[in-house]
Design an enzyme around this catalytic site. Structure first.
Site, PDB file in Angstrom:
ATOM      1  CB  SER A 104      82.061  16.062  12.410  1.00 31.53           C
ATOM      2  OG  SER A 104      82.327  15.202  13.472  1.00 31.53           O
ATOM      3  CG  ASP A 243      80.993  14.889  17.275  1.00 28.21           C
ATOM      4  OD1 ASP A 243      80.071  14.119  17.582  1.00 28.21           O
ATOM      5  OD2 ASP A 243      81.701  14.714  16.262  1.00 28.21           O
ATOM      6  CG  ASP A 245      78.536  14.089  13.251  1.00 27.75           C
ATOM      7  OD1 ASP A 245      79.301  14.190  14.226  1.00 27.75           O
ATOM      8  OD2 ASP A 245      78.824  13.429  12.238  1.00 27.75           O
TER       9      ASP A 245
END
Length: 450
Positions: A104, A243, A245
């Site tokens: 992430s 971000d 992902d």
């Protein structure tokens, strides 16, 4: 032994904490727990896997594929794709499970493994525990034709983009809007700009380099400075930042001022309410959402449901009540009519659509709520387990809340991983928030000292 799974999968330093061996073991466990037979009318379960742009994603994807296939699961590899894109593919294809390899918003040396159940939903704690419990267990290995087959997921990006575009009110919904999109050098580097352009927006892109392990490096939703500068440079109407992902989205207005997840949720909740699509007139948020959001929503007849920190807890509450929208201050926004998890690209589309429909600027829309000043102090080296039972601390918190009234609040949160208690205070002024937080933090440090 510490639990492997955190609030969003298993995460750590790639090739140190998150090794190929661990990826294989977790994938075998997931195959046994989630891989029920016959989802496709065939003889084997099927999994869809994806990853972000981290260099370690290649070997971890290979390890996950190997683990699943060795346990008799057919694997379809979607390549680099956003986490919500992976969840959509799991849902739309009817796969038994999905695996996303991503850390992430963490820096490039980290990586993680997230599992999705059939339907593209995140796993409850008990299912994660069942997967973890399988590590090291002996199991009967399939042989010959019974092992899984690994193939490429053809057309994965196009399917996801078409899905996103299909959520808009009409084609070219974003016509007339100029937007800068920051892809965080991450998974949305292709689909993010493409979907905005195909929806009619004029798009400028930053953070779309994928080589050399630069994901989240000084860009994206955790580093908004470059986006703010680019919006001013291009004279854009707004900027949106994902971000690594792309399961979260933050925005900045034409002047470069930030719109956080609370403000974005306020805008989208009002949009849904006006269109008669806000189920039970309820927005679901976490305890970290600003009190200003609650006050603003109350003025518009919208209730707030509250959960612990973590978008999956928001989603659990949304599923229980059938609610339409929920999310976190960090930019995880779940639009349940269109997605099973937080989706940054979907959020950006609907935020910009709201601008186009109303003719209002991002700042005019965000001004529906006033953020209350917030002070946060981390009190270290304390017995965090006593934070919710120590009478002196509880009495001080109650007294502070009484002083603040309905325009302020106090939140004490023990850290999940450290001997730390987080003291958060919201109040009508910065000075009052800071003074109250400092007073409570001193008391917590004194009474709960190790």
């Amino acid at each position: 032994m510490a639990r492997l799974f955190g609030t969003d999968g298993v995460r750590g330093r790639a090739n140190v904490d998150i090794t190929a061996e661990l990826a294989v073991d977790l994938s075998v466990g997931a195959a046994h727990v989630l891989g029920t037979l016959g989802a496709f009318g065939g003889t084997r379960p099927r999994a869809v896997i994806g990853r972000d742009t981290r260099p370690s994603g290649d070997f971890l994807a290979a390890a996950v594929s190997a683990g699943l296939a060795s346990a008799g699961v057919d694997v379809v590899d979607a390549g680099i794709i956003a986490t919500p894109g992976l969840a959509f593919l799991v849902q739309s294809s009817g796969a038994d499970l999905g695996v996303m390899i991503s850390a992430s918003h963490n820096p490039a040396p980290d990586n993680g493994i997230k599992f999705f159940a059939r339907g593209g939903t995140k796993l409850p704690d008990e299912v994660e525990d069942a997967i973890e419990a399988r590590i090291g267990e002996k199991w009967e290995r399939p042989q010959g034709d019974a092992v899984g087959v690994i193939t490429r997921y053809e057309g994965a990006h196009e399917q996801y983009v078409e899905h996103l575009l299909g959520t808009l009110e009409k084609p070219q919904s974003l016509a007339g809007i100029t937007v800068v999109v920051d892809c965080a050098h991450g998974a949305a580097f292709e689909t993010g700009p493409e979907v905005l352009r195909r929806a009619g927006a004029t798009v400028h892109v930053i953070g779309d380099r994928t080589g050399g392990g630069v994901i989240n490096d000084g860009v994206g939703s955790t580093h908004l400075g470059p986006l703010q500068a680019a919006v001013r440079e291009h004279g854009a109407d707004l900027g949106v930042a994902f971000d690594g992902d792309a399961d979260r989205c933050l925005a900045v207005d034409a002047e470069g001022e930030v719109l956080d997840g609370d403000q974005i949720m306020a805008i989208l909740a009002l949009d849904l309410k006006e269109k008669g699509r806000l189920h039970d007139d309820t927005l679901v948020v976490t305890v970290m959402s600003n009190l200003g959001l609650k006050l603003a929503m109350r003025e518009h007849g919208i209730l707030l449901g509250q959960t612990g920190v973590g978008d999956r807890y928001v989603l659990e509450e949304m599923n229980l009540g059938g609610y339409s929208i929920g999310g976190e201050q960090s930019g995880h926004v779940i639009l349940a009519d269109h997605a099973t998890t937080g989706d940054g690209e979907l959020t950006a589309l609907h935020l910009i659509q709201r601008m186009a429909e109303t003719g209002k600027t991002a700042r005019e829309l965000a001004d529906v709520m006033t953020r209350l000043p917030q002070a946060l102090i981390n009190v270290k080296n304390v017995d965090k387990a006593r934070a919710t039972i120590d009478r002196g601390v509880l009495d001080a918190v109650a007294a502070a809340e009484a002083e603040l009234g309905e325009h302020g609040r106090v939140l004490l949160r023990p850290s999940g991983t450290e001997p730390v208690v987080r003291v958060m205070v919201e109040a009508p002024t910065d000075e009052l928030a800071t003074a109250t937080a400092e007073r409570l933090a001193a008391l917590v440090g004194e009474r709960l000292a190790l």
